[in-house]
Design an enzyme around this catalytic site. Structure first.
Site, PDB file in Angstrom:
ATOM      1  N   LEU A   1       0.958  -1.162  -0.021  1.00  0.00           N
ATOM      2  CA  LEU A   1      -0.109   0.038  -0.034  1.00  0.00           C
ATOM      3  C   LEU A   1       0.752   1.294   0.177  1.00  0.00           C
ATOM      4  O   LEU A   1       1.302   1.769   0.843  1.00  0.00           O
ATOM      5  CB  LEU A   1      -0.985   0.019   1.190  1.00  0.00           C
ATOM      6  CG  LEU A   1      -2.238  -0.542   0.932  1.00  0.00           C
ATOM      7  CD1 LEU A   1      -2.283  -1.951   1.033  1.00  0.00           C
ATOM      8  CD2 LEU A   1      -3.272   0.059   2.027  1.00  0.00           C
ATOM      9  N   ALA A   2       1.317   1.649  -1.228  1.00  0.00           N
ATOM     10  CA  ALA A   2       2.185   2.743  -1.431  1.00  0.00           C
ATOM     11  C   ALA A   2       2.103   3.428  -2.595  1.00  0.00           C
ATOM     12  O   ALA A   2       2.892   3.142  -3.610  1.00  0.00           O
ATOM     13  CB  ALA A   2       3.627   2.346  -1.099  1.00  0.00           C
ATOM     14  N   GLU A   3       1.081   3.948  -3.141  1.00  0.00           N
ATOM     15  CA  GLU A   3       0.681   4.390  -4.167  1.00  0.00           C
ATOM     16  C   GLU A   3       1.630   5.255  -4.878  1.00  0.00           C
ATOM     17  O   GLU A   3       2.192   5.325  -6.121  1.00  0.00           O
ATOM     18  CB  GLU A   3      -0.755   5.101  -4.199  1.00  0.00           C
ATOM     19  CG  GLU A   3      -1.789   4.085  -4.407  1.00  0.00           C
ATOM     20  CD  GLU A   3      -2.343   3.415  -2.907  1.00  0.00           C
ATOM     21  OE1 GLU A   3      -1.629   3.827  -2.080  1.00  0.00           O
ATOM     22  OE2 GLU A   3      -3.228   2.731  -2.869  1.00  0.00           O
TER      23      GLU A   3
ATOM     24  N   GLN B   1      -6.100   0.366  -7.245  1.00  0.00           N
ATOM     25  CA  GLN B   1      -7.305  -0.692  -6.730  1.00  0.00           C
ATOM     26  C   GLN B   1      -8.522   0.006  -6.884  1.00  0.00           C
ATOM     27  O   GLN B   1      -9.500  -0.509  -7.560  1.00  0.00           O
ATOM     28  CB  GLN B   1      -7.089  -1.090  -5.444  1.00  0.00           C
ATOM     29  CG  GLN B   1      -7.894  -2.198  -4.880  1.00  0.00           C
ATOM     30  CD  GLN B   1      -7.237  -3.035  -3.722  1.00  0.00           C
ATOM     31  OE1 GLN B   1      -7.183  -2.368  -2.532  1.00  0.00           O
ATOM     32  NE2 GLN B   1      -6.814  -4.008  -4.223  1.00  0.00           N
ATOM     33  N   PHE B   2      -8.627   1.436  -6.712  1.00  0.00           N
ATOM     34  CA  PHE B   2      -9.685   2.308  -7.160  1.00  0.00           C
ATOM     35  C   PHE B   2      -9.255   3.502  -7.412  1.00  0.00           C
ATOM     36  O   PHE B   2      -8.151   3.951  -7.054  1.00  0.00           O
ATOM     37  CB  PHE B   2     -10.809   2.452  -5.814  1.00  0.00           C
ATOM     38  CG  PHE B   2     -11.461   1.502  -5.454  1.00  0.00           C
ATOM     39  CD1 PHE B   2     -12.769   1.142  -5.791  1.00  0.00           C
ATOM     40  CD2 PHE B   2     -10.935   0.343  -4.699  1.00  0.00           C
ATOM     41  CE1 PHE B   2     -13.568   0.229  -5.285  1.00  0.00           C
ATOM     42  CE2 PHE B   2     -11.941  -0.909  -4.344  1.00  0.00           C
ATOM     43  CZ  PHE B   2     -13.191  -0.885  -4.716  1.00  0.00           C
TER      44      PHE B   2
ATOM     45  N   PHE C   1      -7.584   5.876  -4.715  1.00  0.00           N
ATOM     46  CA  PHE C   1      -6.341   5.983  -4.510  1.00  0.00           C
ATOM     47  C   PHE C   1      -5.254   6.683  -5.055  1.00  0.00           C
ATOM     48  O   PHE C   1      -4.238   6.706  -4.656  1.00  0.00           O
ATOM     49  CB  PHE C   1      -6.282   4.394  -3.843  1.00  0.00           C
ATOM     50  CG  PHE C   1      -7.226   4.057  -3.003  1.00  0.00           C
ATOM     51  CD1 PHE C   1      -7.355   4.607  -1.714  1.00  0.00           C
ATOM     52  CD2 PHE C   1      -7.906   2.932  -3.387  1.00  0.00           C
ATOM     53  CE1 PHE C   1      -8.527   4.077  -0.970  1.00  0.00           C
ATOM     54  CE2 PHE C   1      -9.071   2.626  -2.319  1.00  0.00           C
ATOM     55  CZ  PHE C   1      -9.216   3.034  -1.118  1.00  0.00           C
ATOM     56  N   SER C   2      -5.575   6.989  -6.335  1.00  0.00           N
ATOM     57  CA  SER C   2      -4.655   7.602  -7.003  1.00  0.00           C
ATOM     58  C   SER C   2      -4.223   9.033  -6.564  1.00  0.00           C
ATOM     59  O   SER C   2      -3.191   9.498  -6.758  1.00  0.00           O
ATOM     60  CB  SER C   2      -4.963   7.855  -8.575  1.00  0.00           C
ATOM     61  OG  SER C   2      -5.958   8.507  -8.711  1.00  0.00           O
TER      62      SER C   2
ATOM     63  N   HIS D   1     -14.558   5.593  -2.745  1.00  0.00           N
ATOM     64  CA  HIS D   1     -14.444   4.235  -3.775  1.00  0.00           C
ATOM     65  C   HIS D   1     -15.088   4.684  -5.185  1.00  0.00           C
ATOM     66  O   HIS D   1     -15.658   3.836  -5.605  1.00  0.00           O
ATOM     67  CB  HIS D   1     -14.905   3.054  -3.160  1.00  0.00           C
ATOM     68  CG  HIS D   1     -14.064   2.583  -2.298  1.00  0.00           C
ATOM     69  ND1 HIS D   1     -14.043   3.199  -0.771  1.00  0.00           N
ATOM     70  CD2 HIS D   1     -13.158   1.675  -2.095  1.00  0.00           C
ATOM     71  CE1 HIS D   1     -13.235   2.447  -0.219  1.00  0.00           C
ATOM     72  NE2 HIS D   1     -12.286   1.641  -0.942  1.00  0.00           N
TER      73      HIS D   1
END
Ligand code: TPP
Ligand code: MG
Length: 685
Positions: free
Chosen positions: A419-421, A443-444, A447-448, A488
């Site tokens: 988890l480290a976008e 993932q969604f 989160f970008s 989301h």
């Protein structure tokens, strides 16, 4: 360009560990010469800034030469990867180019490495794996990881060098990147340049666990060491040489805390009044350059005076040349935003990749399946491709778009990420800068936002700043209507596309999704691929190999009509179709319905022709109306046709609110068929 001849000793840009054993005095003299050259140039740059001949700001490397010069001399400039930061002029001088090239950058001359589009020391040499920095500290660290990994994938035993200030060691990206490097086994030497201050903030206000920044290494499962760069240069050369060798041999990252100096404060304008009494004097007393000089003077005597004079003369000659260089002009600036169109790849002309198996001309696929097939095709046919994202390997991704890819292509091509976008995107950027073509799944889409700096300021500006090609596909499962709430369900096109340098596609059906993935993959720029989650499994539709897959960058007319031009994209295409049915049935009014598909760059000519015929415009999208993408569409489509319009343009989108959770509330928030019909009826008067 005339390049003054440098002092002979500066023609040697390398030191090998063996040199330290066979000819230590020679190695020290070369190190001294580069340190002196860097210091002289930095001092003169400061003078010229004060005279108003250099703009922006000047963050000198005076005091940091004891680190950056040994390290740059020891690096393998033929294969290694580096991203210098704002104290590293000495490193730039050694890595590549001539002093005049670097001065052109400071003067913002036409011939500057950034074509004067970036200032100060924000340049690099992408062709020689020196990644240009952006101001946002910490951001480039993951880029080094990616480019170094790219080198390793190409069979080159590279080491990456990532610099971090004591202040920047507090950024999230640095933590994400060190963790990622440890997880993936990236051969990166992380170097904290600890000069005790970040602008005016002392280390004690950056890090509560004391000043031993190197101890952070243990938290990432990597080796750490501390080095006093104000002390014996010979010792530092040996320590750095063995650290570099260790990283090269083990392929594991390592953290070095280099205790170094910032003799001239943060930048030219810094008043330094936050320093404690006597602190500045102590810095100058610790300066490694005069100490090294005194050591060498015993054997070299007056020869050092002659060398210093020669270096000073060389710097002046280079300044004279750089000061006479032409100023930049705006010509070509707009055309350099994007890298030019890349050639098409020689794809096997079928949905599949094995020329032996004749797949049927068309297959009925969901959009998720179509994307999966396209990803499979890319991985099978293009060795420079790889796919990364959270839960995309054995699990096949949150929406199963990457299902089965891991089984076939393995961990090196289908990579689960932590988890480290931001660091994941930065890693992908580094891969892309070195010739790989990564496809990253968020993932969604929501989160970008964790990676906004990497995407909008770093990747999107890369070509404009440095001429580098950055082929990167960012897959963004977006959109609402699924009771997922605010975090989301977002539509982020107007957020991202208000920044220059990003391309974007938003397919609405399986065929377009397949085509869009290939078209995005082939592009030499960062491309956002918006994938509406509600469309992944909305139904199956035929998908065939389409040699004109790049046509997906253009809008497509879905229905012909004459009452109004109706523009939409994504899931709203289906809603718009139902609305068109309603109006042709109930009102005998037909619309020219367009699926925009390519959101950036906008190619609106065909829609403008339509509007010139219908004289009425409806724009519909799922995202919020105010500051929404529809505002841009309306403005761009109507500005030339304004006086021919028979009605004010109708702009329809969601309410200006966060996406609410409950289905009843979300239905009130989003455009629905009923609401769109009602709005159009009202508009028709
Ligand atoms: C992420 C980020 N926040 C703020 C800044 C503004 N800024 C530029 S340099 C600097 C201090 C950096 O200190 P450090 O990392 O210790 O490097 P040094 O300047 O001491 O070499 C700050 C706060 C920045 N460039 N990047
Ligand atoms: Mg600092």
């Amino acid at each position: 360009m005339f390049y003054p001849e440098p002092p002979a000793i500066l023609n040697g840009r390398n030191l090998r560990p063996a040199d330290l054993d066979t000819d230590l005095p020679g190695a020290l003299l070369r190190t001294y010469a580069w340190m002196q050259a860097a210091r002289t140039a930095d001092n003169r740059i400061l003078d010229l800034f004060r005279q108003g001949l250099i703009r922006g700001t000047v963050t000198g490397g005076q005091g940091n030469e004891g680190l950056i010069v040994p390290l740059a001399l020891l690096a393998d400039k033929a294969i290694d990867v580096i991203c210098f930061t704002h104290r590293d002029l000495g490193g730039h001088l050694i890595w590549s180019g001539h002093l005049v090239d670097h001065l052109n950058q400071y003067f913002a001359n036409a011939a500057s490495p950034t074509k004067a589009r970036e200032g100060n020391i924000h340049h690099g040499d992408p062709q020689n794996r020196s990644i240009p920095m952006i101001s946002h500290l910490g951001i480039m660290v993951s880029n080094v990881g990616g480019a170094t990994d790219s080198q390793r994938r190409l069979g080159r035993p590279a080491v990456g060098f990532a610099f971090i200030g004591d202040g920047s060691s507090s950024t999230g990206d640095v933590h994400e990147s060190m963790n990622l490097a440890s997880l993936l086994g990236l051969p990166v030497l992380f170097v904290i340049e600890n000069n005790r201050y970040a602008y005016s903030t002392p280390v004690s206000e950056q890090y509560a666990a004391g000043t031993e920044l190197w101890q952070r290494a243990a938290g990432y499962g990597i080796e750490g060491l501390v080095l006093d760069c104000t002390a014996d240069v010979a010792v530092n050369l040996r320590t750095l040489a063995s650290a570099i060798d260790r990283v090269r041999q083990t392929g594991r990252p390592m953290l070095v805390e280099a205790r170094t100096l910032r003799l001239r404060g943060h930048a030219a304008y810094d008043t330094c009044d936050y320093l404690k009494p006597g602190e500045a004097d102590a810095f100058f007393a610790a300066d490694p350059l005069p100490k090294l000089r005194a050591r060498l003077a015993i054997a070299q005597g007056a020869k050092l005076d002659a060398l210093d004079a020669e270096i000073a003369r060389f710097v002046e000659d280079c300044l004279t040349v750089a000061l006479a260089q032409p100023r930049p002009t705006p010509e070509g600036m707009a055309g350099d935003l994007f890298a030019p169109d890349a050639p098409t790849r020689p794809w096997v002309p079928s949905l599949d990749s094995d020329p032996g198996t004749t797949s049927s001309p068309s297959e009925s696929l969901t959009m998720a399946q179509a994307l999966n097939r396209a990803l499979h095709k890319v991985l099978a046919e293009r060795p420079e491709s790889l796919v990364l994202g959270q839960d995309i390997a054995t699990y096949g991704g949150a929406f199963k778009v990457t299902e089965n890819l891991f089984k076939e292509f393995g961990r090196s091509r289908v990579m689960n990420m932590p988890l480290a976008e931001s660091a994941s995107t930065g890693y992908a950027i580094g891969l892309a800068l070195n010739g790989h073509r990564p496809i990253e799944e968020f993932q969604f889409a929501d989160f970008s936002t964790e990676a906004v700096t990497q995407i909008t300021l770093n990747a999107a500006t890369a070509h404009f700043r440095s001429g580098a090609r950055l082929p990167l596909v960012l897959r963004l499962p977006c959109g609402g209507g699924l009771t997922f709430g605010s975090f989301h369900s977002e539509e982020l096109e107007s957020l991202f596309l208000s920044m220059p340098g990003l391309k974007a596609l938003y397919p609405s059906n399986s065929q377009d999704a397949f085509n869009a993935l290939l078209a995005a993959f082939e592009d030499d720029n960062p491309v956002l691929l918006f994938e509406h989650k509600g469309l992944y499994r909305r139904g199956k539709s035929p998908v065939a190999w389409d040699p004109n897959y790049r046509d997906v960058w253009n809008p497509k007319r879905l229905r012909s009509g004459d009452y109004a031009t109706f523009v939409t994209y994504g899931e709203m295409v289906y809603l718009a179709g139902e609305v068109c049915d309603y109006f042709s049935g109930e009102y005998e009014r037909t619309f020219d319905l367009w699926d925009l598909r390519g959101l950036s760059p906008l190619r609106l000519n065909a829609i403008k022709d339509s509007l010139a015929r219908t004289h009425r415009l409806i724009v519909l999208h799922e995202g919020r109306r105010t500051h929404g993408f529809g505002a841009e569409l309306v403005a761009s489509l109507t500005e030339e046709l304004f006086f021919s319009l028979e009605a004010a343009p109708l702009r329809l989108g969601a309410l200006d609110l966060p996406v609410p959770f409950a289905p009843e509330l979300e239905a009130a928030f989003r455009p629905t068929k009923e609401k769109v019909i009602e709005a159009i009826v009202r508009w028709m008067g």
